[in-house]
Design a protein around this motif. Structure first.
Motif, PDB file in Angstrom:
ATOM      1  N   GLY A  98      12.115   9.124   1.998  1.00 54.84           N
ATOM      2  CA  GLY A  98      12.913   9.513   1.012  1.00 54.84           C
ATOM      3  C   GLY A  98      13.656  10.470   1.430  1.00 54.84           C
ATOM      4  O   GLY A  98      15.118  10.565   0.722  1.00 54.84           O
ATOM      5  N   SER A  99      13.428  11.325   2.339  1.00 57.64           N
ATOM      6  CA  SER A  99      14.255  12.452   2.837  1.00 57.64           C
ATOM      7  C   SER A  99      15.370  11.612   3.538  1.00 57.64           C
ATOM      8  O   SER A  99      16.495  12.343   3.364  1.00 57.64           O
ATOM      9  CB  SER A  99      13.476  13.401   3.787  1.00 57.64           C
ATOM     10  OG  SER A  99      12.436  13.925   3.103  1.00 57.64           O
ATOM     11  N   GLU A 100      15.227  10.644   4.221  1.00 59.31           N
ATOM     12  CA  GLU A 100      16.237  10.203   4.951  1.00 59.31           C
ATOM     13  C   GLU A 100      17.466   9.234   4.126  1.00 59.31           C
ATOM     14  O   GLU A 100      18.717   9.384   4.451  1.00 59.31           O
ATOM     15  CB  GLU A 100      15.770   8.928   5.743  1.00 59.31           C
ATOM     16  CG  GLU A 100      14.835   9.359   6.976  1.00 59.31           C
ATOM     17  CD  GLU A 100      14.134   8.145   7.811  1.00 59.31           C
ATOM     18  OE1 GLU A 100      14.214   7.220   7.262  1.00 59.31           O
ATOM     19  OE2 GLU A 100      13.598   8.471   8.848  1.00 59.31           O
ATOM     20  N   TRP A 137       6.344   7.649   3.295  1.00 62.62           N
ATOM     21  CA  TRP A 137       7.063   7.626   1.932  1.00 62.62           C
ATOM     22  C   TRP A 137       8.081   8.808   1.915  1.00 62.62           C
ATOM     23  O   TRP A 137       9.079   8.611   1.801  1.00 62.62           O
ATOM     24  CB  TRP A 137       6.235   7.547   0.713  1.00 62.62           C
ATOM     25  CG  TRP A 137       5.525   6.338   0.627  1.00 62.62           C
ATOM     26  CD1 TRP A 137       4.204   6.037   1.035  1.00 62.62           C
ATOM     27  CD2 TRP A 137       5.925   5.026   0.225  1.00 62.62           C
ATOM     28  NE1 TRP A 137       3.846   4.849   1.023  1.00 62.62           N
ATOM     29  CE2 TRP A 137       4.666   4.024   0.488  1.00 62.62           C
ATOM     30  CE3 TRP A 137       7.114   4.473   0.185  1.00 62.62           C
ATOM     31  CZ2 TRP A 137       4.844   2.848   0.144  1.00 62.62           C
ATOM     32  CZ3 TRP A 137       7.162   3.163  -0.052  1.00 62.62           C
ATOM     33  CH2 TRP A 137       6.185   2.252  -0.119  1.00 62.62           C
ATOM     34  N   SER A 138       7.575  10.046   2.245  1.00 61.79           N
ATOM     35  CA  SER A 138       8.119  11.220   2.195  1.00 61.79           C
ATOM     36  C   SER A 138       9.369  11.210   3.282  1.00 61.79           C
ATOM     37  O   SER A 138      10.518  11.890   2.813  1.00 61.79           O
ATOM     38  CB  SER A 138       7.525  12.504   2.076  1.00 61.79           C
ATOM     39  OG  SER A 138       6.980  12.495   3.242  1.00 61.79           O
ATOM     40  N   LEU A 197       9.042   6.342  -5.462  1.00 65.77           N
ATOM     41  CA  LEU A 197       8.625   6.420  -4.001  1.00 65.77           C
ATOM     42  C   LEU A 197       7.099   7.291  -4.272  1.00 65.77           C
ATOM     43  O   LEU A 197       6.198   6.807  -3.578  1.00 65.77           O
ATOM     44  CB  LEU A 197       9.376   7.377  -3.208  1.00 65.77           C
ATOM     45  CG  LEU A 197      10.397   6.755  -2.503  1.00 65.77           C
ATOM     46  CD1 LEU A 197      11.492   7.619  -1.672  1.00 65.77           C
ATOM     47  CD2 LEU A 197      10.410   5.517  -1.585  1.00 65.77           C
ATOM     48  N   GLN A 198       7.182   8.192  -5.146  1.00 66.35           N
ATOM     49  CA  GLN A 198       5.732   8.734  -5.504  1.00 66.35           C
ATOM     50  C   GLN A 198       4.729   7.727  -5.928  1.00 66.35           C
ATOM     51  O   GLN A 198       3.839   7.784  -5.547  1.00 66.35           O
ATOM     52  CB  GLN A 198       5.835  10.156  -6.261  1.00 66.35           C
ATOM     53  CG  GLN A 198       4.669  10.742  -6.401  1.00 66.35           C
ATOM     54  CD  GLN A 198       4.338  11.359  -5.302  1.00 66.35           C
ATOM     55  OE1 GLN A 198       4.893  12.022  -4.749  1.00 66.35           O
ATOM     56  NE2 GLN A 198       2.751  11.073  -5.017  1.00 66.35           N
TER      57      GLN A 198
END
Length: 111
Positions: free
Chosen positions: A58-60, A54-55, A38-39
């Motif tokens: 990623g958290s989801e 994106w973050s 993702l980064q």
């Protein structure tokens, strides 16, 4: 095994559990790898086309990724536990049938 019998090849089942464990070991660190991807995607999209979120994504997905890691380990443990359970059942049955003079149609797993 003939279609009219029920049984477990304990060695094969235990080996399959070991193979599942080795495969599941590859899931360790999956969350960190996912975050790295993702980064990289975020870095690649900073200028054009300026994709964001994106973050948040990623958290989801963090919980789902953790579940994949856990399920891989559980699979290996469950397959090997099932093999051990089948071997124990066969051993107990073997003890019960030892005194019977009638030959059994197949050998009993004694592990």
């Amino acid at each position: 095994m003939p279609q009219n019998t029920v049984g477990v090849n304990v060695e094969d089942a235990h080996g399959a559990g070991g193979a599942a464990g080795r495969y599941a070991a590859g899931f360790n660190g999956l969350h960190a790898d996912f975050n790295d991807v993702l980064q990289s995607a975020e870095d690649a999209c900073k200028d054009d086309p300026q994709v964001t979120g994106w973050s948040t994504y990623g958290s989801e997905q963090a919980g789902v990724i953790a579940e994949v890691e856990e399920h891989g380990v559980s699979l290996a443990e469950n397959v090997q536990g099932g093999a051990a359970g089948a071997a124990n059942t066969d051993a107990e049955s073997g003890e019960l049938y030892e005194s019977v003079d009638v030959p059994l149609p197949r050998s009993i797993n004694l592990y």
